[in-house]
Design an enzyme around this catalytic site. Structure first.
Site: not given
Ligand code: NAD
Length: 366
Positions: A141, A192, A224, A248, A252
């Protein structure tokens, strides 16, 4: 005691859910004899309309000169042009940078009374109690270069950069170990590693920090795979530490376990104590994890519980008012057990109450 709280309601349902949280603080104030002085600042779309910027200097200064910040949400279709140079979300990103808030703490707890609000089978949710610790001021970000351009042949290109320093990784991971140590002593670090260089560095630093915490069990998991396991076997997680973007998305996703985005609080911190390493006091920010929900704004149906629980986190982390924070959490649990539901957590047989009504009963039952 006397406390100053800067309140940033923002856009959409922000002012609605903040209003109910202030009501709860007033109730705490009369029960425990504290004095909360609220100062309201403008941020996000509302600030763009008034001042042409998502975070006016006055608002940032107000946040620096306060004991804690309570934030609603920013954004909405009015300011959502793809090419807009000024965006409401810049306000929240800038405030995180301005206050040095590098850690976002997101507790995920399933309340037994609303276990059926989740689309996940109740038998998987009996003992869900985890914290997602998201790195907040680095990673994808914030990394530069971050831009869009056109090639000489007119083809569009875009780039974002996922960049971390070892210091940034170490401080968030260390916080994760400290939190896990005070809980069930299990830290899950996600990355990752298989495809990203920054993730390889993240995993290396995490493994090194782990040697200072032999009592905490460390597990590395690909993001993942974590996204799948958080739904398949959520009870096994204690503290999860993640890069900004992964954190993030995963938090959620985890909100689905709790029945609604509207249920989840968060705290953005610059350390686990109320003073920084330089000895100066730190200011933390508390906000629900949801956005401004423009689809339901102004209808009086938003769930204020995530914001009210963020208020409880504020009392606990910033003011050390543990009894008061526990009282708010117990009140929320009790009100849900009594059957009060906003639309987002209601089943067909439930009676639905408004934002204001559920705020009244939570404040009233304190
Ligand atoms: P959102 O979280 O606002 O809403 C997603 C869905 O959840 C919507 O259907 C909404 O009605 C519902 N919902 C959210 N909070 C709820 C609540 N308290 N009670 C009941 N239902 C609730 O996400 P979005 O729709 O992707 O984004 C809307 C705007 O919010 C965008 O402009 C986005 O950029 C912004 N946003 C801001 C923040 C922030 O301020 N921290 C975070 C995320 C999104």
């Amino acid at each position: 005691m006397n406390y100053t709280v800067t309140v940033l309601p923002g856009d959409g349902i922000g002012p609605e859910v903040i209003g109910e949280t202030i009501k709860v603080f007033e109730s705490i104030s009369s029960r425990y004899g504290h004095q909360f002085n609220f100062r309201t600042g403008v941020i996000g779309g509302a600030a763009i309309d008034q001042f042409g910027t998502a975070l006016p200097d006055d608002t940032l200064q107000m946040c620096k000169d306060t004991d804690a910040v309570l934030f609603g949400a920013v954004g909405g279709p009015k300011w959502d042009h793809v090419n807009a140079a000024v965006r409401p979300e810049q306000g929240i990103l800038a405030i995180r940078k301005g206050l040095g808030l590098y850690a976002n703490v997101r507790p995920v707890k399933v309340y037994p009374a609303i276990i059926n609000s989740s689309p996940i089978k109740p038998e998987l949710l009996q003992n869900v109690d985890m914290i997602i610790l998201r790195e907040l001021t680095g990673g994808l970000y914030f990394g530069k270069p971050k831009k869009r351009w056109k090639t000489p042949t007119g083809k569009r290109r875009g780039v974002d950069t996922l960049k971390y320093t070892e210091e940034e990784v170490e401080r968030i991971v260390r916080m994760g170990f400290e939190m896990a140590r005070a809980r069930r002593k299990r830290l899950t670090s996600t990355d990752k590693f298989n495809v990203l260089e920054s993730s390889r560095m993240w995993r290396e630093v995490t493994t090194e920090v782990a040697t200072d915490y032999p009592d905490v069990e460390l597990e590395h998991i690909l993001a993942d795979n974590l996204a799948m396991q958080i739904i398949q076997d959520p009870e096994r997680f204690d503290v999860i530490v993640a890069e900004n973007t992964f954190g993030d998305i995963i938090s959620d996703e985890a909100s689905v376990l709790c029945g609604s985005l509207g249920m989840l609080p968060s705290a953005s911190l610059s350390g686990l104590t109320s003073t920084s390493t330089s000895g100066s006091p730190t200011v933390s920010l508390y906000e629900p994890i949801h956005g401004s929900a423009p689809d339901i704004a102004g209808k009086g149906i938003a769930n204020p519980i995530g914001t009210i629980l963020s208020g409880a986190m504020l009392l606990r982390y910033s003011f050390g008012l543990h009894e008061e924070a526990n009282a708010i959490e117990a009140s929320v649990e009790g009100v849900l057990a009594e059957g009060y539901r906003t639309a987002d957590i209601a089943s067909v047989e439930d009676t639905v109450v408004s934002t204001r009504e559920i705020g009244d009963v939570i404040a009233g039952s304190l």
